[in-house]
Motif scaffolding. Structure first.
Motif, PDB file in Angstrom:
ATOM      1  N   ALA A  35       0.835  -1.209   0.000  1.00 17.68           N
ATOM      2  CA  ALA A  35       0.000   0.000   0.000  1.00 17.68           C
ATOM      3  C   ALA A  35       0.867   1.256   0.000  1.00 17.68           C
ATOM      4  O   ALA A  35       0.534   2.254  -0.642  1.00 17.68           O
ATOM      5  CB  ALA A  35      -0.929  -0.003   1.208  1.00 17.68           C
ATOM      6  N   THR A  40      -1.368   4.375  -1.584  1.00 17.43           N
ATOM      7  CA  THR A  40      -2.784   4.311  -1.220  1.00 17.43           C
ATOM      8  C   THR A  40      -3.000   4.467   0.270  1.00 17.43           C
ATOM      9  O   THR A  40      -4.133   4.459   0.716  1.00 17.43           O
ATOM     10  CB  THR A  40      -3.404   2.977  -1.676  1.00 17.43           C
ATOM     11  OG1 THR A  40      -2.686   1.902  -1.070  1.00 17.43           O
ATOM     12  CG2 THR A  40      -3.378   2.841  -3.183  1.00 17.43           C
ATOM     13  N   LYS A  42      -3.387   6.423   3.680  1.00 19.35           N
ATOM     14  CA  LYS A  42      -3.791   7.760   4.090  1.00 19.35           C
ATOM     15  C   LYS A  42      -2.839   8.201   5.197  1.00 19.35           C
ATOM     16  O   LYS A  42      -2.809   7.608   6.279  1.00 19.35           O
ATOM     17  CB  LYS A  42      -5.231   7.755   4.606  1.00 19.35           C
ATOM     18  CG  LYS A  42      -5.709   9.112   5.021  1.00 19.35           C
ATOM     19  CD  LYS A  42      -7.128   9.067   5.526  1.00 19.35           C
ATOM     20  CE  LYS A  42      -7.540  10.438   6.010  1.00 19.35           C
ATOM     21  NZ  LYS A  42      -8.867  10.422   6.615  1.00 19.35           N
TER      22      LYS A  42
END
Length: 72
Positions: A35, A40, A42
């Motif tokens: 990720a 991706t 946050k």
């Protein structure tokens, strides 16, 4: 992270020792790395420096050469 379900569950080995399953943690790390590489995740926002609130504390320190006590 564990309470929010974002990390593998821990379990008790003894009344004072908790552990995590190595395979689950390894899979979680691989997913986080993937990720992160794909951007991706946050990310948390950085707090503004001027918005920080701290108590001002006086510090007393000895100067290295004279040994005189100085307020910082």
């Amino acid at each position: 992270m564990g309470r929010r379900g974002e990390f593998p569950r821990r379990f008790n080995m003894t009344p004072r020792c908790v552990v995590w399953d190595f395979v689950e943690v390894k899979a979680w790390l691989a997913a986080r790395r993937q990720a992160s590489n794909a951007d991706t995740l946050k990310l948390a926002e950085f707090p503004g420096v001027r918005q920080r609130r701290r108590k001002q504390r006086g510090r007393i320190c000895a100067t290295p050469f004279t040994g005189e006590m100085v307020n910082l």
